[in-house]
Write an enzyme that holds these catalytic residues in place. Structure first.
Site, PDB file in Angstrom:
ATOM      1  N   GLY A  24     -25.330 -11.399  23.422  1.00 55.33           N
ATOM      2  CA  GLY A  24     -26.602 -11.481  22.697  1.00 55.33           C
ATOM      3  C   GLY A  24     -27.513 -10.307  22.995  1.00 55.33           C
ATOM      4  O   GLY A  24     -27.174  -9.423  23.800  1.00 55.33           O
ATOM      5  N   ASP A  25     -28.634 -10.263  22.295  1.00 57.13           N
ATOM      6  CA  ASP A  25     -29.658  -9.224  22.493  1.00 57.13           C
ATOM      7  C   ASP A  25     -29.120  -7.809  22.259  1.00 57.13           C
ATOM      8  O   ASP A  25     -29.510  -6.867  22.941  1.00 57.13           O
ATOM      9  CB  ASP A  25     -30.275  -9.320  23.906  1.00 57.13           C
ATOM     10  CG  ASP A  25     -30.773 -10.715  24.203  1.00 57.13           C
ATOM     11  OD1 ASP A  25     -31.442 -11.286  23.331  1.00 57.13           O
ATOM     12  OD2 ASP A  25     -30.483 -11.236  25.299  1.00 57.13           O
ATOM     13  N   GLU A  26     -28.232  -7.666  21.291  1.00 52.12           N
ATOM     14  CA  GLU A  26     -27.655  -6.340  21.010  1.00 52.12           C
ATOM     15  C   GLU A  26     -28.525  -5.512  20.071  1.00 52.12           C
ATOM     16  O   GLU A  26     -28.097  -4.449  19.617  1.00 52.12           O
ATOM     17  CB  GLU A  26     -26.255  -6.489  20.374  1.00 52.12           C
ATOM     18  CG  GLU A  26     -25.203  -7.159  21.253  1.00 52.12           C
ATOM     19  CD  GLU A  26     -25.146  -8.658  21.006  1.00 52.12           C
ATOM     20  OE1 GLU A  26     -26.030  -9.178  20.289  1.00 52.12           O
ATOM     21  OE2 GLU A  26     -24.235  -9.315  21.546  1.00 52.12           O
ATOM     22  N   GLN A  28     -27.482 -14.661  18.979  1.00 55.21           N
ATOM     23  CA  GLN A  28     -26.688 -14.551  20.220  1.00 55.21           C
ATOM     24  C   GLN A  28     -25.513 -13.587  19.986  1.00 55.21           C
ATOM     25  O   GLN A  28     -25.629 -12.693  19.156  1.00 55.21           O
ATOM     26  CB  GLN A  28     -26.218 -15.925  20.716  1.00 55.21           C
ATOM     27  CG  GLN A  28     -27.340 -16.852  21.178  1.00 55.21           C
ATOM     28  CD  GLN A  28     -27.889 -17.723  20.079  1.00 55.21           C
ATOM     29  OE1 GLN A  28     -27.154 -18.257  19.261  1.00 55.21           O
ATOM     30  NE2 GLN A  28     -29.188 -17.884  20.041  1.00 55.21           N
ATOM     31  N   THR A  31     -37.842 -16.092  26.373  1.00 57.69           N
ATOM     32  CA  THR A  31     -38.262 -16.674  27.650  1.00 57.69           C
ATOM     33  C   THR A  31     -38.945 -15.661  28.568  1.00 57.69           C
ATOM     34  O   THR A  31     -39.529 -16.053  29.573  1.00 57.69           O
ATOM     35  CB  THR A  31     -37.037 -17.235  28.405  1.00 57.69           C
ATOM     36  OG1 THR A  31     -36.121 -16.154  28.586  1.00 57.69           O
ATOM     37  CG2 THR A  31     -36.367 -18.348  27.632  1.00 57.69           C
ATOM     38  N   GLY A  32     -38.851 -14.379  28.250  1.00 56.03           N
ATOM     39  CA  GLY A  32     -39.441 -13.343  29.106  1.00 56.03           C
ATOM     40  C   GLY A  32     -38.633 -13.092  30.370  1.00 56.03           C
ATOM     41  O   GLY A  32     -39.015 -12.292  31.220  1.00 56.03           O
ATOM     42  N   LYS A  86     -29.572  -6.583  17.074  1.00 50.25           N
ATOM     43  CA  LYS A  86     -29.075  -6.824  15.712  1.00 50.25           C
ATOM     44  C   LYS A  86     -30.206  -6.765  14.695  1.00 50.25           C
ATOM     45  O   LYS A  86     -29.994  -6.394  13.544  1.00 50.25           O
ATOM     46  CB  LYS A  86     -28.426  -8.226  15.635  1.00 50.25           C
ATOM     47  CG  LYS A  86     -27.221  -8.372  16.522  1.00 50.25           C
ATOM     48  CD  LYS A  86     -26.664  -9.778  16.464  1.00 50.25           C
ATOM     49  CE  LYS A  86     -27.444 -10.828  17.214  1.00 50.25           C
ATOM     50  NZ  LYS A  86     -27.489 -10.723  18.660  1.00 50.25           N
ATOM     51  N   GLY A 104     -33.811 -14.564  19.821  1.00 50.65           N
ATOM     52  CA  GLY A 104     -35.003 -13.721  19.808  1.00 50.65           C
ATOM     53  C   GLY A 104     -34.676 -12.392  19.175  1.00 50.65           C
ATOM     54  O   GLY A 104     -33.765 -11.705  19.622  1.00 50.65           O
ATOM     55  N   HIS A 105     -35.358 -12.065  18.091  1.00 50.36           N
ATOM     56  CA  HIS A 105     -35.124 -10.785  17.428  1.00 50.36           C
ATOM     57  C   HIS A 105     -36.426 -10.005  17.397  1.00 50.36           C
ATOM     58  O   HIS A 105     -37.432 -10.516  16.920  1.00 50.36           O
ATOM     59  CB  HIS A 105     -34.646 -11.005  15.978  1.00 50.36           C
ATOM     60  CG  HIS A 105     -33.274 -11.576  15.891  1.00 50.36           C
ATOM     61  ND1 HIS A 105     -32.790 -12.218  14.777  1.00 50.36           N
ATOM     62  CD2 HIS A 105     -32.265 -11.597  16.791  1.00 50.36           C
ATOM     63  CE1 HIS A 105     -31.551 -12.603  15.003  1.00 50.36           C
ATOM     64  NE2 HIS A 105     -31.217 -12.251  16.217  1.00 50.36           N
ATOM     65  N   THR A 106     -36.391  -8.804  17.916  1.00 49.23           N
ATOM     66  CA  THR A 106     -37.578  -7.960  17.847  1.00 49.23           C
ATOM     67  C   THR A 106     -37.363  -6.953  16.736  1.00 49.23           C
ATOM     68  O   THR A 106     -36.362  -6.244  16.722  1.00 49.23           O
ATOM     69  CB  THR A 106     -37.797  -7.236  19.192  1.00 49.23           C
ATOM     70  OG1 THR A 106     -37.846  -8.230  20.212  1.00 49.23           O
ATOM     71  CG2 THR A 106     -39.090  -6.436  19.188  1.00 49.23           C
TER      72      THR A 106
HETATM   73  P1  IMP Z   1     -28.998 -22.184  25.098  1.00 44.83           P
HETATM   74  O1  IMP Z   1     -28.567 -21.527  23.848  1.00 44.83           O
HETATM   75  O2  IMP Z   1     -30.514 -22.282  25.237  1.00 44.83           O
HETATM   76  O3  IMP Z   1     -28.326 -23.496  25.349  1.00 44.83           O
HETATM   77  O4  IMP Z   1     -28.549 -21.246  26.324  1.00 44.83           O
HETATM   78  C1  IMP Z   1     -27.174 -21.060  26.652  1.00 44.83           C
HETATM   79  C2  IMP Z   1     -26.916 -19.630  27.095  1.00 44.83           C
HETATM   80  O5  IMP Z   1     -27.091 -18.758  25.976  1.00 44.83           O
HETATM   81  C3  IMP Z   1     -27.875 -19.126  28.174  1.00 44.83           C
HETATM   82  O6  IMP Z   1     -27.179 -18.214  29.016  1.00 44.83           O
HETATM   83  C4  IMP Z   1     -28.918 -18.375  27.390  1.00 44.83           C
HETATM   84  O7  IMP Z   1     -29.567 -17.395  28.161  1.00 44.83           O
HETATM   85  C5  IMP Z   1     -28.035 -17.755  26.302  1.00 44.83           C
HETATM   86  N1  IMP Z   1     -28.773 -17.420  25.084  1.00 44.83           N
HETATM   87  C6  IMP Z   1     -29.218 -18.255  24.137  1.00 44.83           C
HETATM   88  N2  IMP Z   1     -29.833 -17.575  23.159  1.00 44.83           N
HETATM   89  C7  IMP Z   1     -29.756 -16.279  23.484  1.00 44.83           C
HETATM   90  C8  IMP Z   1     -30.156 -15.074  22.825  1.00 44.83           C
HETATM   91  O8  IMP Z   1     -30.724 -15.044  21.733  1.00 44.83           O
HETATM   92  N3  IMP Z   1     -29.869 -13.920  23.492  1.00 44.83           N
HETATM   93  C9  IMP Z   1     -29.213 -13.906  24.670  1.00 44.83           C
HETATM   94  N4  IMP Z   1     -28.804 -14.992  25.292  1.00 44.83           N
HETATM   95  C10 IMP Z   1     -29.069 -16.174  24.707  1.00 44.83           C
END
Ligand code: IMP
Length: 427
Positions: free
Chosen positions: A12-14, A227, A304-305, A16, A40-42
């Site tokens: 995630g967080d690439e 993700q 989440t910061g 996109k 989270g998309h910026t």
């Molecule tokens: P959940 O999706 O809140 O259940 O979290 C499960 C895992 O996915 C955790 O390691 C989170 O940090 C990760 N995760 C969920 N959404 C994102 C995202 O948008 N970017 C990066 N990691 C994510």
């Protein structure tokens, strides 16, 4: 007609959002198919920075229709807050440009409580969820008896009676799991969710039927993954994953549009690796280089910061992510972040208990002992944010991008060297 998919190939967080934003010039419909407000998309648009979580990035573009498909889990309160934060900034949002599937599942307050309770009980092995009740809502979807879909909110009598049963069961379970738990009031939840339902009503529709018509009419569709592939519940680093198919596997189930319609699958990778939450991460850096990447790349979670864990590019993990998604081409993001390093490394294979492999292990305990075997490339030590074509990049940076392409056995078609749209190299 063109149907394009943008999918992250790491954890995630690439970045996109930037690719999706650029592609919205040539696509009229942007569809999200999985996840929820854990994403989270910026996006930088018109000199402003927007942080999106549940809404598809396309919502920022006039004329583009944004679709929240059936595969999402929707927290209506969070959706309304996000809509308000954008409309307050002048982004028009109505039933004309936002559609929410009536088949999507609803996140209720107990999902968030349960998420926290299960995480607490796992202690040191916590998944590190975003705490948004995503996994617990998907679990109830699979269980069916405790599930509520958006469409159910418009059948108040049956919704009320089902919610009463569900909340009674949740109160019993949660009290047993956590003595400090304070029982939830079904009636209060019912009232607030009926009010949310009224407010989101203009957006709610059968998005599957709508998308089928859009495909038939020849509209250009863009699927926006949230993700990344390595967080996919089936193909990722289970159980340190999210609870949806965050690889391209989720497109069909989460939108109703089959993969046969997709013409172009773009895999997005960061020039290094990050991960939030728990789980093995073979190329993680615990040193000053990791901190340097975190600082220069602003690697702190949009939702989440939380500081993101940072490490070198992992060619084994990322190539696996690309194979799972059936990617045609690669976009390499945030290459500028590595500009000041003396040396950059790319993992080209793992050593697992003395054996060299380029296979990505299926079990986290094998991944946890995987030692990365690195290819080392001298750093280019110069600012590259002004580069606009491949030949503007120093030879070290080009070698680095070539190595990514070689290890992934895929062409790199896009390089991002800064947050702005113009800071892009198209190949
Ligand atoms: P959940 O999706 O809140 O259940 O979290 C499960 C895992 O996915 C955790 O390691 C989170 O940090 C990760 N995760 C969920 N959404 C994102 C995202 O948008 N970017 C990066 N990691 C994510």
């Amino acid at each position: 007609m063109t149907v394009t998919s943008v999918v992250g190939l790491q954890w995630g967080d690439e970045a996109k959002g930037k690719i999706v934003d650029i592609l919205t010039d040539s696509h009229q419909i942007v569809v999200r198919y999985q996840g929820g407000n854990n994403a989270g998309h910026t996006v930088k648009f018109d000199g402003q920075t927007y942080k999106l979580s549940l809404l598809p990035t396309g919502i920022l573009r006039p004329g583009v229709k944004a679709v929240i498909g059936n595969g999402l889990v929707v927290n209506p309160e969070a959706l309304l807050k996000e809509i308000k934060s954008l409309t307050d900034r002048g982004v028009p949002i109505s039933g004309e440009n936002l559609m929410v599937s009536d088949r999507a599942h609803v996140i209720l307050p107990y999902h968030i409580v349960e998420d926290a309770v299960y995480e607490k009980r796992r202690g040191a092995e916590a998944i590190g969820t975003t705490g948004r009740g995503i996994g617990t809502c998907y679990r109830d979807k699979a269980l069916r008896s405790h599930a509520v879909r958006i469409g159910d909110l418009y059948h108040p009598e049956s919704f009320r009676s089902r919610l009463t049963d569900i909340v009674a069961a949740k109160n019993l379970m949660l009290k047993a799991l956590d003595p400090e738990f304070v029982a939830l009031d079904a009636d209060a939840i019912f009232k607030s969710y009926i009010a949310y339902a009224e407010q989101i009503k203009p957006f709610v529709t059968d998005t599957t039927a709508w998308l089928h018509r859009a495909v038939k009419s020849g509209a250009n569709l863009l699927f926006e993954g949230a993700q990344g592939s390595l967080l996919d519940v089936d193909h990722g680093t289970f159980p340190y994953a999210t609870s949806s198919n965050s690889s391209s596997a989720g497109i069909h189930s989460g939108s109703g549009v089959t993969e046969l319609e997709i013409h172009r699958m773009i895999g997005v990778v960061k020039a290094y690796t990050t991960r939030v939450g728990g789980g093995p991460f073979p190329t993680e850096l615990h040193d000053a280089i990791g901190q340097h990447i975190r600082d220069v790349g602003h690697e702190y979670g949009t939702v989440t910061g939380r500081p993101r864990r940072c490490g070198w590019f992992d060619g084994v993990a990322t190539a696996y992510g690309a194979r799972v998604c059936g990617v045609d081409e690669i976009a390499v993001m945030l290459l500028d972040v590595l500009a000041q390093l003396d040396e950059v490394c790319i993992c080209e294979a793992y050593d697992i208990r003395g054996e060299r492999t380029t296979d990505f292990p299926s079990h986290v305990e094998d991944l946890a002992v995987a030692k990365p075997i690195f290819r080392r490339i001298p750093g280019w030590k110069q600012d590259i944010t002004g580069a606009r074509k491949l030949s503007d990049l120093p030879s070290g940076a080009r070698r680095y991008v070539d190595s990514i392409s070689e290890l992934m056995d895929l062409p790199v078609k896009f390089i991002s060297i800064g947050p702005d749209r113009e800071q892009s190299i198209l190949l």
